[in-house]
Write a protein that holds these residues in place. Structure first.
Motif, PDB file in Angstrom:
ATOM      1  N   PHE A   1       0.838  -1.200   0.000  1.00 36.68           N
ATOM      2  CA  PHE A   1       0.000   0.000   0.000  1.00 36.68           C
ATOM      3  C   PHE A   1       0.874   1.252   0.000  1.00 36.68           C
ATOM      4  O   PHE A   1       2.056   1.211   0.354  1.00 36.68           O
ATOM      5  N   THR A   2       0.290   2.372  -0.402  1.00 39.32           N
ATOM      6  CA  THR A   2       0.962   3.671  -0.364  1.00 39.32           C
ATOM      7  C   THR A   2       0.116   4.638   0.448  1.00 39.32           C
ATOM      8  O   THR A   2      -1.101   4.456   0.604  1.00 39.32           O
ATOM      9  N   ILE A   3       0.752   5.678   0.961  1.00 40.11           N
ATOM     10  CA  ILE A   3       0.050   6.640   1.815  1.00 40.11           C
ATOM     11  C   ILE A   3       0.350   8.050   1.333  1.00 40.11           C
ATOM     12  O   ILE A   3       1.458   8.349   0.867  1.00 40.11           O
ATOM     13  N   SER A   4      -0.655   8.933   1.414  1.00 37.35           N
ATOM     14  CA  SER A   4      -0.508  10.313   0.957  1.00 37.35           C
ATOM     15  C   SER A   4      -1.400  11.213   1.807  1.00 37.35           C
ATOM     16  O   SER A   4      -2.093  10.751   2.712  1.00 37.35           O
ATOM     17  N   GLY A   5      -1.405  12.518   1.504  1.00 37.24           N
ATOM     18  CA  GLY A   5      -2.231  13.477   2.239  1.00 37.24           C
ATOM     19  C   GLY A   5      -1.393  14.596   2.820  1.00 37.24           C
ATOM     20  O   GLY A   5      -0.154  14.579   2.768  1.00 37.24           O
ATOM     21  N   ASN A   6      -2.062  15.608   3.408  1.00 36.02           N
ATOM     22  CA  ASN A   6      -1.328  16.758   3.957  1.00 36.02           C
ATOM     23  C   ASN A   6      -0.941  16.578   5.421  1.00 36.02           C
ATOM     24  O   ASN A   6      -0.194  17.389   5.967  1.00 36.02           O
ATOM     25  N   ALA A   7      -1.455  15.530   6.088  1.00 38.77           N
ATOM     26  CA  ALA A   7      -1.021  15.238   7.455  1.00 38.77           C
ATOM     27  C   ALA A   7       0.438  14.759   7.419  1.00 38.77           C
ATOM     28  O   ALA A   7       0.834  14.021   6.509  1.00 38.77           O
ATOM     29  N   VAL A   8       1.212  15.167   8.405  1.00 40.69           N
ATOM     30  CA  VAL A   8       2.644  14.897   8.415  1.00 40.69           C
ATOM     31  C   VAL A   8       2.921  13.578   9.134  1.00 40.69           C
ATOM     32  O   VAL A   8       2.547  13.407  10.299  1.00 40.69           O
ATOM     33  N   GLN A   9       3.597  12.674   8.437  1.00 37.76           N
ATOM     34  CA  GLN A   9       3.940  11.374   9.014  1.00 37.76           C
ATOM     35  C   GLN A   9       5.201  11.491   9.866  1.00 37.76           C
ATOM     36  O   GLN A   9       6.121  12.235   9.547  1.00 37.76           O
ATOM     37  N   ALA A  10       5.232  10.742  10.963  1.00 42.12           N
ATOM     38  CA  ALA A  10       6.380  10.773  11.872  1.00 42.12           C
ATOM     39  C   ALA A  10       7.642  10.330  11.160  1.00 42.12           C
ATOM     40  O   ALA A  10       7.661   9.341  10.435  1.00 42.12           O
ATOM     41  N   ASP A  11       8.696  11.089  11.384  1.00 41.44           N
ATOM     42  CA  ASP A  11       9.984  10.816  10.766  1.00 41.44           C
ATOM     43  C   ASP A  11      11.061  11.437  11.652  1.00 41.44           C
ATOM     44  O   ASP A  11      10.791  12.362  12.426  1.00 41.44           O
ATOM     45  N   ALA A  12      12.262  10.942  11.527  1.00 45.17           N
ATOM     46  CA  ALA A  12      13.353  11.446  12.365  1.00 45.17           C
ATOM     47  C   ALA A  12      13.603  12.926  12.151  1.00 45.17           C
ATOM     48  O   ALA A  12      14.101  13.628  13.041  1.00 45.17           O
ATOM     49  N   ASN A  13      13.245  13.441  10.971  1.00 53.07           N
ATOM     50  CA  ASN A  13      13.524  14.836  10.643  1.00 53.07           C
ATOM     51  C   ASN A  13      12.323  15.759  10.845  1.00 53.07           C
ATOM     52  O   ASN A  13      12.379  16.935  10.510  1.00 53.07           O
ATOM     53  N   VAL A  14      11.225  15.217  11.392  1.00 50.72           N
ATOM     54  CA  VAL A  14      10.001  15.999  11.568  1.00 50.72           C
ATOM     55  C   VAL A  14       9.820  16.351  13.042  1.00 50.72           C
ATOM     56  O   VAL A  14       9.861  15.475  13.910  1.00 50.72           O
ATOM     57  N   GLU A  15       9.622  17.643  13.340  1.00 52.67           N
ATOM     58  CA  GLU A  15       9.486  18.082  14.728  1.00 52.67           C
ATOM     59  C   GLU A  15       8.087  17.834  15.287  1.00 52.67           C
ATOM     60  O   GLU A  15       7.936  17.390  16.420  1.00 52.67           O
ATOM     61  N   LYS A  16       7.058  18.141  14.506  1.00 53.35           N
ATOM     62  CA  LYS A  16       5.680  18.019  14.997  1.00 53.35           C
ATOM     63  C   LYS A  16       4.846  17.174  14.033  1.00 53.35           C
ATOM     64  O   LYS A  16       4.033  17.699  13.269  1.00 53.35           O
ATOM     65  N   PRO A  17       5.027  15.854  14.058  1.00 59.82           N
ATOM     66  CA  PRO A  17       4.250  14.985  13.166  1.00 59.82           C
ATOM     67  C   PRO A  17       2.800  14.871  13.626  1.00 59.82           C
ATOM     68  O   PRO A  17       2.477  15.100  14.799  1.00 59.82           O
ATOM     69  N   ASP A  18       1.939  14.508  12.677  1.00 61.31           N
ATOM     70  CA  ASP A  18       0.517  14.348  12.966  1.00 61.31           C
ATOM     71  C   ASP A  18       0.129  12.897  13.233  1.00 61.31           C
ATOM     72  O   ASP A  18      -0.843  12.633  13.938  1.00 61.31           O
ATOM     73  N   PHE A  19       0.887  11.952  12.661  1.00 56.25           N
ATOM     74  CA  PHE A  19       0.569  10.542  12.877  1.00 56.25           C
ATOM     75  C   PHE A  19       1.809   9.691  12.678  1.00 56.25           C
ATOM     76  O   PHE A  19       2.782  10.110  12.027  1.00 56.25           O
ATOM     77  N   GLU A  20       1.755   8.496  13.246  1.00 56.28           N
ATOM     78  CA  GLU A  20       2.838   7.528  13.093  1.00 56.28           C
ATOM     79  C   GLU A  20       2.266   6.255  12.476  1.00 56.28           C
ATOM     80  O   GLU A  20       1.272   5.706  12.976  1.00 56.28           O
ATOM     81  N   LEU A  21       2.864   5.798  11.396  1.00 60.10           N
ATOM     82  CA  LEU A  21       2.418   4.575  10.730  1.00 60.10           C
ATOM     83  C   LEU A  21       3.067   3.380  11.422  1.00 60.10           C
ATOM     84  O   LEU A  21       4.284   3.214  11.383  1.00 60.10           O
ATOM     85  N   LEU A  22       2.242   2.546  12.067  1.00 62.35           N
ATOM     86  CA  LEU A  22       2.760   1.411  12.834  1.00 62.35           C
ATOM     87  C   LEU A  22       2.838   0.137  12.012  1.00 62.35           C
ATOM     88  O   LEU A  22       3.580  -0.787  12.364  1.00 62.35           O
ATOM     89  N   THR A  23       2.064   0.048  10.927  1.00 58.90           N
ATOM     90  CA  THR A  23       2.069  -1.130  10.062  1.00 58.90           C
ATOM     91  C   THR A  23       2.868  -0.816   8.799  1.00 58.90           C
ATOM     92  O   THR A  23       2.518   0.100   8.055  1.00 58.90           O
ATOM     93  N   GLU A  24       3.907  -1.582   8.563  1.00 61.11           N
ATOM     94  CA  GLU A  24       4.722  -1.355   7.374  1.00 61.11           C
ATOM     95  C   GLU A  24       4.098  -2.025   6.154  1.00 61.11           C
ATOM     96  O   GLU A  24       3.344  -2.986   6.261  1.00 61.11           O
ATOM     97  N   SER A  25       4.415  -1.473   4.989  1.00 61.60           N
ATOM     98  CA  SER A  25       3.993  -2.081   3.731  1.00 61.60           C
ATOM     99  C   SER A  25       5.111  -2.985   3.207  1.00 61.60           C
ATOM    100  O   SER A  25       6.289  -2.606   3.250  1.00 61.60           O
ATOM    101  N   PRO A  26       4.776  -4.207   2.763  1.00 61.15           N
ATOM    102  CA  PRO A  26       3.442  -4.799   2.680  1.00 61.15           C
ATOM    103  C   PRO A  26       2.989  -5.391   4.014  1.00 61.15           C
ATOM    104  O   PRO A  26       3.813  -5.835   4.810  1.00 61.15           O
ATOM    105  N   PHE A  27       1.671  -5.395   4.254  1.00 61.75           N
ATOM    106  CA  PHE A  27       1.130  -6.030   5.442  1.00 61.75           C
ATOM    107  C   PHE A  27       0.710  -7.466   5.100  1.00 61.75           C
ATOM    108  O   PHE A  27       0.585  -7.831   3.925  1.00 61.75           O
TER     109      PHE A  27
END
Length: 272
Positions: free
Chosen positions: A70-96
């Protein structure tokens, strides 16, 4: 000669046993393919909801595991080492993985509280785009392969506006549920303050001060939810010339008005 035939027979038998054992461990998929899609196509959650599970379904289970990319998109910011204020964290990796004998799986996402007022509504979308392995196909209706999620903000701006701001000075303070007091920023004569992580039915107190130099003045308290374009008036009030405010400080003759405010649904509401 007999020894040679025996060795050959033993080698062939041993290889056959290894092959059968390997097939048994890997569970080769067989039969009619399953169809994969999202259980539903949209959802929403508040910033403080934490873990959410987005369900994926197969119309029938298989005798081997299925891997789906699967792929993910949108204007919400995904958690990343370089992001200060992320909106969500993806806990399930692709492929599931959809496990052998099961017909459901979940993509897990953790909604994060960023304590940041957003100018636009936040969302993310997930698209199932291919089967990596297994006896399955994606649903022929592309709509069934797309999921959209809206993050409902719990951050607000409060604005205090009044008549003749160039002549009259009012001040606003907000007492939070934890008793912390925050003051508004004076912007071109008006007061503005941002409150974050607002929880339903928790009590906030809005204090409005008048220095007394212009005791008669009308004011409006307005709110703006993150992602909204227009302010909403939640209170219209006034200081009167005869000092009939809810509380007057006799010591310094400042006017002082105090209001109880709560969050109800997605709106702020003044109760008194």
């Amino acid at each position: 000669m007999i020894v040679i035939h025996f060795v050959r027979f033993f080698s062939i038998s041993f290889c056959a046993i290894l092959l059968l054992s390997s097939c048994k461990d890997e569970d080769i998929a067989s039969g009619e393919p399953s169809t994969i899609s999202f259980h539903h196509n949209d959802g929403y959650s508040s910033e403080n909801d934490g873990l959410i599970k987005i369900p994926i379904q197969m119309d029938k289970p298989q005798n081997a595991e299925t891997l789906v990319h699967f792929t993910i998109s949108g204007n919400a910011v995904q958690a990343d080492a370089n992001v200060e204020k992320p909106d969500f964290e993806l806990l399930t990796e692709s492929p599931f993985t959809i496990k052998k004998g099961e017909s459901n799986a979940y993509i897990e996402v953790k909604i994060l509280e960023d304590s940041h007022f957003e100018q636009e509504l936040e969302n993310f979308s997930i698209r199932l785009d291919r089967i990596v392995s297994g006896n399955a196909t994606l649903h022929p209706n592309l709509h069934m392969l797309h999921y959209s999620h809206e993050i409902i903000e719990n951050d607000y701006k409060l604005f205090l506006e009044w008549d003749a701001p160039e002549l009259i000075d009012l001040n606003m303070f907000i007492e939070l549920p934890n008793k912390e007091l925050i003051s508004a920023n004076n912007d071109s004569g008006f007061e503005e303050v941002t409150i974050t992580n607002v929880v339903d039915q928790e009590q906030y107190f809005v204090d409005i001060w008048n220095d007394g130099n212009h005791p008669q003045v009308s004011f409006h308290l307005k709110s703006l939810n993150a992602g909204e374009k227009e302010k909403k008036t939640i209170l219209s009030g006034s200081f009167s010339a005869d000092k009939n405010g809810k509380n007057v400080s006799e010591e310094d003759e400042n006017f002082f008005l105090n209001y109880l405010m709560i969050k109800e649904g997605q709106s702020l509401k003044i109760l008194n």
